[in-house]
Enzyme design. Structure first.
Site, PDB file in Angstrom:
ATOM      1  CG  HIS A  98      -0.439   0.259   2.513  1.00 45.90           C
ATOM      2  ND1 HIS A  98      -0.147  -0.737   3.412  1.00 45.90           N
ATOM      3  CD2 HIS A  98      -0.148   1.422   3.145  1.00 45.90           C
ATOM      4  CE1 HIS A  98       0.308  -0.209   4.534  1.00 45.90           C
ATOM      5  NE2 HIS A  98       0.315   1.104   4.401  1.00 45.90           N
ATOM      6  CG  ASP A 128      -0.009  -4.120   2.731  1.00 44.58           C
ATOM      7  OD1 ASP A 128       0.071  -3.625   1.590  1.00 44.58           O
ATOM      8  OD2 ASP A 128      -0.091  -3.435   3.767  1.00 44.58           O
ATOM      9  CB  SER A 206       3.188   1.772   6.005  1.00 46.00           C
ATOM     10  OG  SER A 206       1.940   1.822   6.619  1.00 46.00           O
TER      11      SER A 206
END
Length: 442
Positions: A98, A128, A206
Site C-alpha cells: 500500500h 501487503d 508502513s
C-alpha cells in the site's frame, strides 16, 4: 500506516529503577539481562540497534500529476512510507504494497542524506508486501547497509520489540515495546498471521522493520488498530519474517507470488457457528466444503470438520490456515489436527497447483474469484473472501448478500457459479448492512 477500522510500551522508568538493584557492581552489570554501557554508566540496546538503523529507509511513491507543470505532467509524490534494505549487494528494499500502490516512480532516502531512484520488482496484495530495487550503475559500490533477518517463529510473547520508520513527517524514529501476541488474523481479507506489538507505530511507519533487541528484523510493520482518528493506540501489526522471506524470494524470482491450494473452502469458527456445530470452542477454521478430487478430499476431510492445528501451530480462524497454505510450496505436506463430531482426528494435506477453473461448486457452497458464498435465509451470502483475490481487490466483504449480477437476479448456487465461472467483467449489486453497494469484478 493504515488504521484498521473495518477492519504503553515497556516503562523506561521501570528499567532505570529496578535494574540497577541487580547491578550494584560492574561485575553484576555485565551479568544483567539488560545490556550495560560501563563507559557511560547507562543501560542501552543501542549497540545492536545502531547496526540496523542505516538500512531503514524512507520510500516515496510518485504518481501522475493531476495538472500540467511547466507544460508537462511530471510525477508528484502521492504517498510515503518506510522500508528495509535486506540485500545490500543487490540494493533490495522491502516495504508495504500500500506504500507503492499506484506509483509510477519511486525514490529511496537514506539516513546519510543520499537519495536514489528505485524500480518496483513486484508486489503481493495478499500479504501487503512489495520489493523495490535501488537503481545505480554499481549498487555494490554504494556502501549500503542491510538488516539481518531472523526466523519469527522463535519469538515469544513478552519479547522486546523495536519499530523503526519515518512517522508523521519526522526523520527516522525508533520506538520500543513488547511482542503483545502472535498469529493475529481476522483484520481483513488478506493472508494474515501477524505479530502484534505495542511499540508506537503511526502513519509513515508502513513498510518499516520490526526489530528484536539485537537489531535483527523479525517483521515488517503494516497496520494499526485504532479506536478513532487513525493514531497509535498501542496495537500494531507486522508481517512476520517467516512469511516475508517466502514472498520476497518469489517476487525476486518471478515478480509475482504463485500459491497452491488444497481444494477445501474454509470459514472462521465463531460463537454462532460453534453453537450450530455443538462445540465448546470458538477458535478454529471450519471446512465449509471440499472440492471433488482435491487433496482435501483425499485427506479424508469433510464439510463441518474444524481445523484446530496445522503444522503444529494453533489455528485461530480461517486466516491462520490461509497463511500456512499461502506460503507453502506446491507438493508440501501439511499436518492437520481437526475435530469431527467431538472427536479429534489427524491427517495430512498436500498443497496442489491451483485448478484452471474460476469456480468450485460444492454441495452447499460456491467459491468463485476468491469469494466463498453459501445460501442463507436472507439469500446468497458471502462468508469468506480469499486474500489477494479478485473479490478482495474489488472490495467484496464477508456478510455481503448478492441478489443481482449484471442486473440479472441470482437465486441459487448453480446460477451464481454459472455467472461467475466464466471470464470477463461482472457487476455485482450487493446488499451490505441493508445498503446497496456496487462491486465490479474484473
Amino acid at each position: 500506516m493504515r488504521s484498521i477500522i473495518r477492519a504503553g510500551g515497556l516503562s523506561v522508568l521501570a528499567l532505570v529503577v529496578a535494574v540497577p538493584l541487580l547491578a550494584a557492581t560492574p561485575a553484576a552489570a555485565q551479568q544483567s539481562p539488560v545490556p550495560f554501557d560501563a563507559q557511560r554508566g547507562v543501560f542501552t540496546f543501542a549497540t545492536g540497534l545502531e547496526r540496523a538503523l542505516p538500512a531503514v529507509v524512507q520510500v516515496t511513491t510518485l504518481g501522475q500529476s493531476e495538472g500540467p507543470s511547466s507544460g508537462e505532467n511530471e510525477p508528484r509524490p502521492i504517498s510515503s512510507g518506510s522500508g528495509a534494505i535486506i540485500d545490500a549487494r543487490e540494493g533490495i528494499v522491502v516495504t508495504n504494497n500500500h506504500v507503492v500502490e499506484g506509483g509510477r516512480k519511486f525514490t529511496v532516502d537514506m539516513t546519510d542524506g543520499r537519495i536514489f531512484d528505485a524500480v518496483l520488482i513486484g508486489t503481493d496484495k495478499a500479504t501487503d508486501l512489495a520489493v523495490l530495487k535501488i537503481e545505480a550503475p554499481s549498487v555494490s559500490g554504494l556502501g549500503l547497509s542491510q538488516i539481518e533477518v531472523v526466523n519469527s517463529d522463535a519469538l515469544r510473547t513478552g519479547d522486546l520489540a523495536f519499530a523503526v520508520g519515518y512517522p508523521l513527517g519526522l526523520d527516522q524514529t525508533l520506538t520500543m515495546g513488547v511482542i503483545s501476541g502472535m498469529g493475529r488474523s481476522g483484520m481483513g481479507d488478506r493472508i494474515e498471521d501477524y505479530i502484534q506489538t505495542d511499540a508506537a507505530v503511526n502513519s509513515g511507519n508502513s513498510g518499516g522493520p520490526l526489530l528484536d533487541s539485537r537489531g535483527r528484523l523479525i517483521g515488517i510493520n503494516t497496520s494499526i488498530l485504532s479506536g478513532g482518528g487513525g493514531g497509535n493506540d498501542g496495537i500494531a501489526f507486522a508481517v512476520p519474517s517467516r512469511i516475508l522471506m517466502y514472498v520476497v524470494a518469489q517476487l525476486r524470482e518471478s515478480g509475482e507470488v504463485k500459491r497452491g491450494t488444497t481444494g477445501a473452502i474454509f470459514g472462521s469458527l465463531n460463537a454462532q457457528r460453534s453453537r450450530d456445530l455443538g462445540l465448546g470452542i470458538v477458535r478454529g477454521a471450519v471446512i465449509e466444503d471440499v472440492a471433488p478430487g482435491s487433496s482435501a478430499e483425499a485427506a479424508g476431510l469433510q464439510r463441518g470438520d474444524v481445523i484446530t492445528r496445522i503444522q503444529n501451530r494453533p489455528v485461530s480462524n480461517a486466516g491462520t490456515v490461509a497463511a500456512t497454505i499461502g506460503i507453502a510450496e506446491r507438493g508440501t505436506r501439511l499436518d492437520v489436527v481437526y475435530l469431527r463430531e467431538g472427536h479429534e482426528g489427524r491427517t495430512t494435506l498436500t498443497v496442489e497447483t491451483p485448478s484452471e477453473r474460476t469456480s468450485i461448486t460444492g454441495a452447499d457452497v460456491v467459491m468463485a474469484r476468491g469469494a466463498s458464498v453459501r445460501l442463507a435465509s436472507e439469500g446468497l451470502q458471502v462468508f469468506a473472501v480469499e486474500g489477494g483475490s479478485a473479490a478482495a481487490a474489488a472490495g467484496l466483504q464477508a456478510g455481503d448478500l448478492i441478489p443481482l449480477i449484471d442486473d440479472t437476479p441470482i437465486t441459487g448456487l448453480d446460477a451464481l457459479a454459472a455467472s461467475l465461472g466464466g471470464e470477463g467483467r461482472r457487476v455485482l449489486s450487493v446488499v451490505r448492512g441493508g445498503e446497496p453497494v456496487e462491486i465490479i469484478l474484473p
